[in-house]
Write an enzyme that holds these catalytic residues in place. Sequence first.
Site, PDB file in Angstrom:
ATOM      1  CD1 TRP A  97      -1.499   2.322   2.154  1.00 53.51           C
ATOM      2  CD2 TRP A  97      -2.968   1.535   0.652  1.00 53.51           C
ATOM      3  NE1 TRP A  97      -2.498   3.271   2.015  1.00 53.51           N
ATOM      4  CE2 TRP A  97      -3.407   2.809   1.088  1.00 53.51           C
ATOM      5  CE3 TRP A  97      -3.725   0.847  -0.293  1.00 53.51           C
ATOM      6  CZ2 TRP A  97      -4.577   3.397   0.604  1.00 53.51           C
ATOM      7  CZ3 TRP A  97      -4.885   1.432  -0.769  1.00 53.51           C
ATOM      8  CH2 TRP A  97      -5.297   2.691  -0.328  1.00 53.51           C
ATOM      9  CG  LEU A  98       2.709   3.050  -2.893  1.00 49.87           C
ATOM     10  CD1 LEU A  98       3.060   3.609  -4.266  1.00 49.87           C
ATOM     11  CD2 LEU A  98       3.947   2.933  -2.021  1.00 49.87           C
ATOM     12  CG  ASP A 212       1.757   4.401 -19.376  1.00 52.44           C
ATOM     13  OD1 ASP A 212       1.581   5.446 -20.037  1.00 52.44           O
ATOM     14  OD2 ASP A 212       0.818   3.680 -18.996  1.00 52.44           O
TER      15      ASP A 212
END
Length: 315
Positions: A97-98, A212
Amino acid sequence: MPHPATLTPWLAEQLGIEPVGWTAVGGGCIHSAWRLDLSDGSRLFAKTNGASSLPLLETEAEGLQALAAAAGEEGPLVPRPLAWGLAGPSAVLVLSWLDLDGGRSAAHGPQWCCLGAALAGLHRHSLTRLCVAEDRVGTAFGWPRDNVIGAFPQRNGWDGIWGRFFVERRLAPQLEHLARSGTPLRQAETLLERAGQWLHNHHPDPCLVHGDLWSGNAAITAAGQGAIFDPAVYRGDREVDLAMARLFGGFPEAFFAGYEAAWPLPSGHRFRSDLYNLYHLLNHANLFGGSYLGQCQARMDNLLNRRAQEGGGWS
């Protein structure tokens, strides 16, 4: 798509965890995104889709592993792939998780400057660090297997000549798909020929690139650390990442200043930026159509006209 809570047995088998809560979160337009709340108060991030989307999630996991290996301790924060595979009818990817803040105001300038410098470090360090899926660090451009750019196939393999790789593995497949779809662009063959000529004397290092890097794939965490995610990795000219960061806006100038201070770009990069971003415009035209077709034609016309006016050489 089944409710993600039905994936609990798979998570228990893969990671030995049993989430106490699932919350839908904002994400891309391809997969469903979820926050997994665990009993100890920690969180994980998950993407789910139909089983046919597993190859997309597999290439994302591989790309994140490669970026993390190149980043080391001083590079950008990259979420860690923890598990991926099929859980019944669903394809699943679970990541660390960020806790993103994402602010792009002047107050976050120092953090974005650090992220730019960290990306430069990742590019430079990738020249000597072996990344996942590679059996060597050498002078070739590409990647061991094809992956995706958004939801569109990205052709890879290896080539020792950057200009040829960019023309044959990036621009040509996009232009060919548009033509097969009934929307060919004027002077496509001329553009491909000239692009190879324009890049003939440009010899970049084969850096690992995110591939990207628009503003939706980078952020500042609540702790003030720069992070990058959702890659389409390969070994290419580092300028492609800086080019795309400018294509749709959203990156503060501090980001580019930080990169430039750490590893300045060579002359000619402004024109190459427009050429490299043609790839992403073509990809959007293939994925979404609409106004992107006109943008692609205008970009191609502009590139051809500019080089004719400037004599075709690099400034």
